[in-house]
Design an enzyme around this catalytic site. Structure first.
Site, PDB file in Angstrom:
ATOM      1  N   TRP A 177      -8.347   9.276  -3.613  1.00  9.82           N
ATOM      2  CA  TRP A 177      -7.998   8.795  -2.403  1.00  9.82           C
ATOM      3  C   TRP A 177      -8.167   9.381  -1.116  1.00  9.82           C
ATOM      4  CZ3 TRP A 177      -1.834   8.474  -1.054  1.00  9.82           C
ATOM      5  CH2 TRP A 177      -1.829   7.396  -0.032  1.00  9.82           C
TER       6      TRP A 177
ATOM      7  N   SER B 179     -19.046  -2.983  -1.327  1.00 10.16           N
ATOM      8  CA  SER B 179     -18.364  -2.777  -0.087  1.00 10.16           C
ATOM      9  C   SER B 179     -19.547  -2.177   0.703  1.00 10.16           C
ATOM     10  CB  SER B 179     -17.413  -2.276  -1.328  1.00 10.16           C
ATOM     11  OG  SER B 179     -17.506  -1.134  -2.093  1.00 10.16           O
TER      12      SER B 179
ATOM     13  N   TYR C 164       0.890  -0.820  -0.101  1.00 11.02           N
ATOM     14  CA  TYR C 164       0.163   0.083   0.539  1.00 11.02           C
ATOM     15  C   TYR C 164       0.692   0.760   0.301  1.00 11.02           C
ATOM     16  CZ  TYR C 164      -4.176   2.585   1.190  1.00 11.02           C
ATOM     17  OH  TYR C 164      -5.599   3.416   0.861  1.00 11.02           O
TER      18      TYR C 164
END
Length: 396
Positions: A323, A203, A85
């Site tokens: 992000w 999700s 990550y």
């Protein structure tokens, strides 16, 4: 980062540890616990649990002591532990006085998201925090899978209207709902009646997208993998507010394009949200309309994103990455607080619910080895996709 006193700041500047050990000799010791790992790898193999000295009752200036209430285990946490990550934690060798986490045996402390309660406030804290406040951690990879710690006041945010929230609602406030909200609002100015298509709709982010869109009267087409209980899953997402739910197999059927035209009344789909990648996303992108935007925030298939050139030339498709951690970096504290207020409003009004979850408790009665075994077994199931619920960690 942590010192021998679990203080924020430079590890070395807050040594020597002996000073703290003398303090321990005159007080009742109530050890803390933390989920740690010395090296990157498979979480079911590398995770351990260690006990560490208690946090001194008086925090240094500009910092606070906190006790963690619940800390989510997110899919990205697995990638962090594996070492793949982009956001990396920092090792500490001053968590304990011997063994893992001590000098010469540094460890990472797991966890990026967490709900905590303020237990003490140091002098000079600028954000008016007080004992008893609920806070969420805003610093990336700060280490939240633990029972208590000291942290700089600037690295937390007070949970607004905390009295209106349950613990699980507040604990999951930092990552998934903000990701959903920002993707729906930052790329396309959607209006009531507009259409969004997304994959990975079951999700945590996908479910938040469905609910926030429904609250704003925006229609969603939601894509999921086929499975044995697909009818049950479709019903679950529909009850959350999904306009339509399709499997990827159904999306590939030639008749689906005509169905979607009927559903939308010929109105173009202006926003696509992708957390899967690979051929499933390629298929989804073909349903986007003129001047649409495709936003990618994950790659669950671990396959590259491949888009036909024709979509860029003839439909003027724009592709973005998103992000949430970067959003926090580039936005002001006022922007962050405003977003939290909006999300708490959705939650407290019943328009945004917490995904199906289970609380995993590391009990004080368990030894470190027993607790580590419990943690590793959960991560084994999570890595294999055999755990259908979101896991929230409570460390006694």
């Amino acid at each position: 980062m942590f010192s021998a006193r679990l203080y924020a700041g430079s590890l070395r500047s807050l040594r020597p540890a002996g000073t703290f050990l003398r303090h321990l000799s005159t007080t009742k010791v109530c050890l803390g616990r933390a989920v740690v790992y010395a090296n990157n790898g498979d979480p079911s193999s590398v995770l351990s649990v260690v006990s560490y000295p208690p946090v001194p009752s008086t925090p240094p200036p500009n910092s606070i002591n906190i006790k963690f209430i619940l800390s989510p285990i997110n899919p990205a946490d697995i990638n962090v532990i594996e070492g793949v990550y982009p956001s990396k934690p920092t090792k500490t060798d001053a968590l304990t006085t011997q063994g893992l986490g001590s000098e010469g045996k540094p460890v990472f402390i797991g966890g990026n998201e967490g709900l905590a309660q303020v237990t003490a406030v140091g002098q000079g804290t600028a954000n008016s925090l007080k004992v008893g406040d609920w806070v969420i951690i805003t610093k990336q990879q700060a280490g939240t899978w633990m029972s208590e710690r000291n942290i700089l006041a600037q690295d937390v945010a007070r949970v607004p209207q905390a009295s209106k929230l349950q613990e699980d609602q507040a604990a999951t406030l930092t990552v998934n709902p903000p990701t959903a909200y920002n993707m729906l609002h930052d790329f396309v100015r959607l209006k009531e009646g507009d259409w969004v298509i997304q994959n990975g709709a079951n999700s945590a982010v996908g479910q938040a997208v469905i609910q926030i869109a429904a609250a704003e009267k925006i229609n969603t087409i939601n894509l999921v993998r086929s499975r044995d209980n697909i009818d049950q899953l479709k019903e679950q997402l529909t009850q959350l507010g999904a306009t339509h739910v399709l499997t990827y197999d159904e999306l590939a059927d030639k008749s689906t394009r005509d169905k979607i035209k009927v559903w939308t009344g010929g109105k173009p789909i202006r926003l696509g949200l992708n957390c899967v990648g690979g051929k499933e996303t390629t298929s989804m992108a073909r349903f986007l309309g003129q001047d649409a935007h495709l936003v990618s925030y994950g790659a669950m298939s671990k396959q590259p994103l491949s888009l036909p050139t024709s979509l860029f030339i003839f439909k003027n498709l724009t592709a973005h990455g998103f992000w949430q951690s970067q959003w926090y970096k580039t936005k002001s504290a006022e922007d962050r607080d405003k977003l939290m207020e909006v999300l708490v409003g959705y939650i407290s009004s019943g328009k945004l619910s917490t995904p199906d979850h289970e609380v995993l408790q590391i009990k004080s009665s368990q030894s470190d080895d027993e607790a580590a075994s419990t943690i590793r077994e959960i991560f084994k199931k999570l890595s294999e996709g055999r755990y259908g619920k979101k896991v929230l960690l409570r460390v006694d």
